[in-house]
Scaffold this motif. Structure first.
Motif, PDB file in Angstrom:
ATOM      1  N   ASN A 343      64.125  31.423  61.535  1.00 62.54           N
ATOM      2  CA  ASN A 343      63.871  30.277  59.650  1.00 62.54           C
ATOM      3  C   ASN A 343      64.877  29.263  60.041  1.00 62.54           C
ATOM      4  N   LYS A 344      64.240  28.105  58.989  1.00 64.47           N
ATOM      5  CA  LYS A 344      64.868  26.300  59.486  1.00 64.47           C
ATOM      6  C   LYS A 344      66.088  26.969  59.704  1.00 64.47           C
ATOM      7  N   VAL A 345      67.486  27.392  59.281  1.00 64.79           N
ATOM      8  CA  VAL A 345      69.345  27.518  59.469  1.00 64.79           C
ATOM      9  C   VAL A 345      69.190  28.052  61.458  1.00 64.79           C
ATOM     10  N   ALA A 346      68.633  29.379  61.300  1.00 65.98           N
ATOM     11  CA  ALA A 346      68.666  29.894  62.439  1.00 65.98           C
ATOM     12  C   ALA A 346      68.089  29.052  64.057  1.00 65.98           C
ATOM     13  N   ALA A 347      66.701  28.494  63.406  1.00 67.03           N
ATOM     14  CA  ALA A 347      65.928  27.885  64.686  1.00 67.03           C
ATOM     15  C   ALA A 347      67.013  26.687  65.592  1.00 67.03           C
ATOM     16  N   PRO A 348      67.198  25.879  65.565  1.00 66.85           N
ATOM     17  CA  PRO A 348      68.018  25.362  65.885  1.00 66.85           C
ATOM     18  C   PRO A 348      69.336  26.179  67.323  1.00 66.85           C
ATOM     19  N   PHE A 349      69.388  27.603  66.283  1.00 66.23           N
ATOM     20  CA  PHE A 349      70.330  28.397  67.338  1.00 66.23           C
ATOM     21  C   PHE A 349      70.238  28.976  68.315  1.00 66.23           C
ATOM     22  N   GLU A 350      68.476  29.238  68.245  1.00 67.18           N
ATOM     23  CA  GLU A 350      67.817  29.506  69.130  1.00 67.18           C
ATOM     24  C   GLU A 350      68.349  28.446  71.316  1.00 67.18           C
ATOM     25  N   MET A 351      68.946  27.665  70.718  1.00 66.15           N
ATOM     26  CA  MET A 351      68.504  26.785  71.512  1.00 66.15           C
ATOM     27  C   MET A 351      70.284  27.683  72.414  1.00 66.15           C
ATOM     28  N   LEU A 352      70.494  27.746  71.831  1.00 59.54           N
ATOM     29  CA  LEU A 352      71.803  29.123  72.661  1.00 59.54           C
ATOM     30  C   LEU A 352      71.713  30.498  73.103  1.00 59.54           C
ATOM     31  N   THR A 353      70.745  30.942  72.850  1.00 58.53           N
ATOM     32  CA  THR A 353      70.360  31.716  73.021  1.00 58.53           C
ATOM     33  C   THR A 353      69.071  31.965  74.520  1.00 58.53           C
ATOM     34  N   GLU A 354      68.086  30.330  74.144  1.00 51.84           N
ATOM     35  CA  GLU A 354      67.299  29.909  75.793  1.00 51.84           C
ATOM     36  C   GLU A 354      68.387  30.080  76.584  1.00 51.84           C
ATOM     37  N   MET A 355      69.945  29.116  76.814  1.00 53.90           N
ATOM     38  CA  MET A 355      70.591  29.107  77.837  1.00 53.90           C
ATOM     39  C   MET A 355      71.521  30.325  78.212  1.00 53.90           C
ATOM     40  N   TYR A 356      71.257  31.358  77.327  1.00 48.89           N
ATOM     41  CA  TYR A 356      71.259  32.670  77.929  1.00 48.89           C
ATOM     42  C   TYR A 356      70.795  33.050  78.372  1.00 48.89           C
ATOM     43  N   SER A 357      69.800  33.533  77.884  1.00 51.72           N
ATOM     44  CA  SER A 357      68.036  34.028  78.492  1.00 51.72           C
ATOM     45  C   SER A 357      67.426  34.589  77.313  1.00 51.72           C
ATOM     46  N   LEU A 358      66.008  34.134  77.874  1.00 51.02           N
ATOM     47  CA  LEU A 358      64.994  34.388  76.239  1.00 51.02           C
ATOM     48  C   LEU A 358      65.389  36.533  75.869  1.00 51.02           C
ATOM     49  N   PRO A 359      64.904  37.122  75.193  1.00 50.67           N
ATOM     50  CA  PRO A 359      65.117  38.300  75.363  1.00 50.67           C
ATOM     51  C   PRO A 359      63.454  38.717  75.708  1.00 50.67           C
ATOM     52  N   LYS A 360      62.871  40.211  75.760  1.00 53.68           N
ATOM     53  CA  LYS A 360      62.186  40.761  76.762  1.00 53.68           C
ATOM     54  C   LYS A 360      61.634  40.711  75.484  1.00 53.68           C
ATOM     55  N   TYR A 361      59.962  41.140  75.579  1.00 53.10           N
ATOM     56  CA  TYR A 361      59.040  40.852  74.259  1.00 53.10           C
ATOM     57  C   TYR A 361      58.968  41.477  73.817  1.00 53.10           C
ATOM     58  N   ASP A 362      59.617  43.148  74.506  1.00 53.31           N
ATOM     59  CA  ASP A 362      59.485  44.364  73.600  1.00 53.31           C
ATOM     60  C   ASP A 362      61.078  44.559  73.108  1.00 53.31           C
ATOM     61  N   GLU A 363      62.167  43.420  73.231  1.00 53.85           N
ATOM     62  CA  GLU A 363      63.214  43.259  72.692  1.00 53.85           C
ATOM     63  C   GLU A 363      63.822  42.715  71.618  1.00 53.85           C
ATOM     64  N   ILE A 364      64.388  42.614  71.053  1.00 51.82           N
ATOM     65  CA  ILE A 364      65.333  41.976  69.680  1.00 51.82           C
ATOM     66  C   ILE A 364      66.222  40.872  70.362  1.00 51.82           C
ATOM     67  N   LYS A 638      77.088  43.835  74.264  1.00 49.70           N
ATOM     68  CA  LYS A 638      76.660  44.666  73.811  1.00 49.70           C
ATOM     69  C   LYS A 638      75.909  45.218  73.556  1.00 49.70           C
ATOM     70  N   PHE A 639      74.533  44.679  73.588  1.00 54.02           N
ATOM     71  CA  PHE A 639      73.150  45.220  73.229  1.00 54.02           C
ATOM     72  C   PHE A 639      72.439  44.611  73.729  1.00 54.02           C
ATOM     73  N   TYR A 640      72.372  43.509  74.452  1.00 54.25           N
ATOM     74  CA  TYR A 640      71.441  42.464  74.637  1.00 54.25           C
ATOM     75  C   TYR A 640      71.223  41.405  76.395  1.00 54.25           C
ATOM     76  N   SER A 641      70.884  42.326  76.864  1.00 50.97           N
ATOM     77  CA  SER A 641      69.978  42.015  78.290  1.00 50.97           C
ATOM     78  C   SER A 641      69.705  40.438  78.895  1.00 50.97           C
ATOM     79  N   GLY A 642      68.117  40.445  77.758  1.00 48.35           N
ATOM     80  CA  GLY A 642      67.198  39.291  77.846  1.00 48.35           C
ATOM     81  C   GLY A 642      66.129  39.078  78.987  1.00 48.35           C
ATOM     82  N   GLY A 643      65.822  38.408  79.952  1.00 49.65           N
ATOM     83  CA  GLY A 643      64.900  38.073  81.267  1.00 49.65           C
ATOM     84  C   GLY A 643      63.078  38.460  80.464  1.00 49.65           C
ATOM     85  N   GLY A 644      63.274  37.751  79.581  1.00 53.32           N
ATOM     86  CA  GLY A 644      61.731  37.237  78.872  1.00 53.32           C
ATOM     87  C   GLY A 644      61.620  35.847  79.505  1.00 53.32           C
ATOM     88  N   ARG A 645      60.453  35.395  79.912  1.00 50.27           N
ATOM     89  CA  ARG A 645      59.582  34.247  80.234  1.00 50.27           C
ATOM     90  C   ARG A 645      59.161  33.536  78.691  1.00 50.27           C
TER      91      ARG A 645
END
Length: 666
Positions: A343-364, A638-645
């Protein structure tokens, strides 16, 4: 608020519809073209049945566009350089425009005409500059020989010789003394510079050997005079040529000023050329014959209906074959891209996730879960009403009045959202640019500060750890749910639920003993912690073939309790940064307050603005970095690994424009 579900779309159409389809896809900005030449399709089959002639033609067009792009770059730099030197500002402002309107306004022949004309002016100006450098060098050289009133090569003497040249200034006195010892010689000192002295000598030819030896001894550098007029006249001619070059330069710049009015067309042309290059690159991923083309791509499910509408408008439905498929298990693991949906509130925070690593397709996607925590932590670390209001006003003005590219816009939106928790925590701490809120207002008692950074330090410290505990538990809960979805039930107990029980049990025991003074709570907490600890040890024992190794592994897992304690300690930075920023702001205020009244309201105003600007920058930087660090290390671990393209749809460069996505109602 998760990872966008993707479908694989396959398109088969007549070869002459290829450009139209790619143009429609590029305007949609929602399809990533798959590469057939690096897919699981048999390469020998592709080589046998699909012609590469079309690929060679595509590469020629791509090369032409790339060369044209370089020409536009050079021309824009050339015009911008002289515009800035003459005080002209670039009037082109970023705006939103559709790809269709950009393409319809693009006139390739007209742009090529502009490029040729400006390049011609550039060559003329380069020639003028090179000639000016040459003439300035000649002018400097002629300055040294103006006292010479003859043209050396025209002087014809039967019994004597004329020679002109220079020696090192350090040897001048010794050289003159040596000349005086030679009879029948006449010399003139023509020019004296810092390092050299310039002479003209006339001597009898019968003394040629003696004079030659003397000149060699003093490293006399003979002058080779290239002009057919005397130096003073050559100097005047050179000055005239320099004046003519200045006039020529003014003429060129005046002609160049005409093309300054076409800058917008050139910027738009650059944007269009980028789009055409990306389109040609996409063609390298397709399969072509002389009769039809075949392409595949990934498209988000939510874009499917709009895609069909756009494509059917561009190409008649009867002239294109379309299929949509769900990704296979192999494609999910190896090929499918990831596009986040929030949503519009969380979308700008996607850049923090991208800086770490995008989730895999089947990951949260951790973004929506991380967002409220990051907002609270950031606000707690900056925690000043004045700073929060300033962030709000600046970002609001920028958002309303300036068209930013998508990366910058997301960054501004990010800080716009973070201004709200900063304001809230500023109210809680009762701080406005480092000044405490008043205790009373119009005889009304105010409840501020709710938490004092000087008197409630321990409370703020415990609150920081409590927030950390909540976030760690959230991470463990998510991990347990994800493991259960994958039917890894035992692992979910050992890696998630047992740790939740252990940490919760320890918390209940500590509260029962130290806060409530209740043995019942203490016993319940200890019991839950012991059962959970045994579960952590038991799971590896059950999963391992060797029970001894299982016990060792379980005990090692239990040792990770120290890591959880360290994680909780890390959250104390929320208290430390919040208090330090407020204390520094208060110290700056005190520093200016100690100044004499005259200085306080003159230099002091500038000083307090500069100091608070510095403190605001450091506070924002510290909160940004440490807030991200808490997410990456303590929470994601604690729960996230990432590695998505990342999803990379066919679209424009958007260097100068924000290209509006094509949207149609079906």
């Amino acid at each position: 608020m998760a990872v966008n579900k993707m479908e694989k779309v396959t398109i088969i159409a007549a070869a002459d519809q290829e450009e139209t389809i790619l143009q429609a896809i590029q305007g949609l900005q929602a399809v990533e073209i798959k590469d057939f030449y690096h897919s699981s399709v048999d390469q020998s089959y592709i080589d046998h049945y699909f012609s590469l002639d079309q690929t060679a033609s595509n590469r020629q067009r791509k090369k032409f566009y790339e060369e044209m792009l370089l020409r536009i770059h050079d021309v824009l730099l050339f015009i911008d350089y002289f515009s800035s030197k003459e005080g002209h500002k670039n009037g082109f402002k970023r705006r939103v425009q559709s790809l269709d309107s950009l393409e319809s306004s693009f006139n390739q022949e007209k742009i090529l005409g502009y490029l040729s004309a400006v390049e011609s002016l550039k060559r003329r100006l380069d020639y003028v500059n090179s000639q000016r450098k040459k003439l300035l060098t000649e002018e400097d050289w002629l300055t040294r020989w103006q006292a010479l009133d003859v043209v050396p090569q025209r002087v014809i003497l039967t019994e004597a010789s004329l020679v002109s040249g220079s020696i090192n200034a350090a040897n001048n006195e010794e050289f003159q003394a040596a000349l005086k010892n030679i009879p029948s010689i006449y010399y003139e000192e023509l020019y004296y510079s810092t390092n050299h002295v310039y002479y003209s000598l006339i001597y009898l030819k019968e003394n040629e050997d003696e004079i030659g030896g003397l000149l060699n001894r003093f490293s006399f550098e003979r002058m080779n005079y290239p002009y057919d007029v005397v130096p003073s006249k050559a100097y005047e001619n050179t000055k005239k040529e320099l004046v003519e070059l200045v006039d020529e330069e003014k003429t060129i710049k005046k002609e160049l000023g005409v093309y300054r009015d076409h800058l917008e067309e050139l910027y738009l042309a650059e944007e269009m050329i980028y789009a055409l290059i990306y389109r040609e690159q996409a063609k390298d991923h397709l399969l072509n014959t002389h009769y039809f083309c075949l392409m595949q791509g990934w498209i988000p499910e939510e874009e499917k209906n709009n895609f069909l509408s756009v494509l059917n408008k561009a190409v008649p439905e009867t002239e294109v074959y379309l299929t949509f498929e769900q990704p296979t298990a192999e494609e999910i693991q190896m090929d499918i891209p990831v596009k986040l949906k929030n949503n519009k509130v969380a979308a700008p925070f996607e850049m923090l996730t991208e800086m770490y690593s995008l989730p895999k397709y089947d990951e949260i996607d951790p973004t929506p879960v991380m967002t409220p925590f990051y907002m609270v932590f950031f606000g707690m670390m900056v925690a000043d009403l004045g700073y929060g209001l300033l962030m709000f006003l600046i970002t609001m003005v920028v958002r309303k009045n300036i068209v930013l590219n998508r990366v910058k816009k997301r960054f501004v939106d990010f800080f716009f959202i973070l201004s709200f928790p900063t304001i809230v925590w500023g109210i809680i701490y009762g701080s406005f640019f480092g000044v405490d809120f008043p205790k009373t207002l119009f005889s009304i008692h105010l409840p501020f500060p709710i938490l004092s950074t000087t008197e409630d330090v321990n409370t703020i410290l415990l609150l920081s750890v409590a927030f950390g505990f909540i976030q760690l538990m959230t991470g463990l809960i998510i991990n347990g749910i994800e493991l259960m979805k994958r039917k890894q039930y035992l692992t979910s107990i050992g890696d998630s639920f047992a740790w939740q029980g252990l940490l919760t049990g320890i918390l209940i025991a500590v509260l029962g003993m130290l806060v409530m003074n209740n043995n019942g709570f203490f016993i319940v907490g200890i019991t839950a912690a012991v059962i959970s600890a045994l579960s952590i040890v038991a799971v590896p024992v059950i999963q391992s073939k060797s029970k001894v190794k299982g016990i060792a592994k379980g005990l090692y897992e239990l040792y990770n309790l120290t890591g959880y304690i360290g994680d909780l300690v890390s959250y104390t930075r929320l208290m430390a940064l919040g208090i330090s920023g407020g204390s520094i702001a208060a110290a700056f205020n005190m520093l200016v307050a100690f100044m004499p009244p005259i200085a306080r309201f003159t230099v002091g105003i500038l000083l307090i603005i500069a100091l608070h600007t510095l403190n605001l920058f450091l506070s924002l930087l510290g909160a940004y970095v440490h807030g991200a660090r808490l997410q990456y290390v303590e929470f994601f671990g604690k729960f996230y690994s990432g590695g998505g393209r990342a999803f990379q749809p066919l679209k424009a460069e958007e260097k100068h424009l924000n290209i509006e996505k094509t949207k149609l109602k079906k």
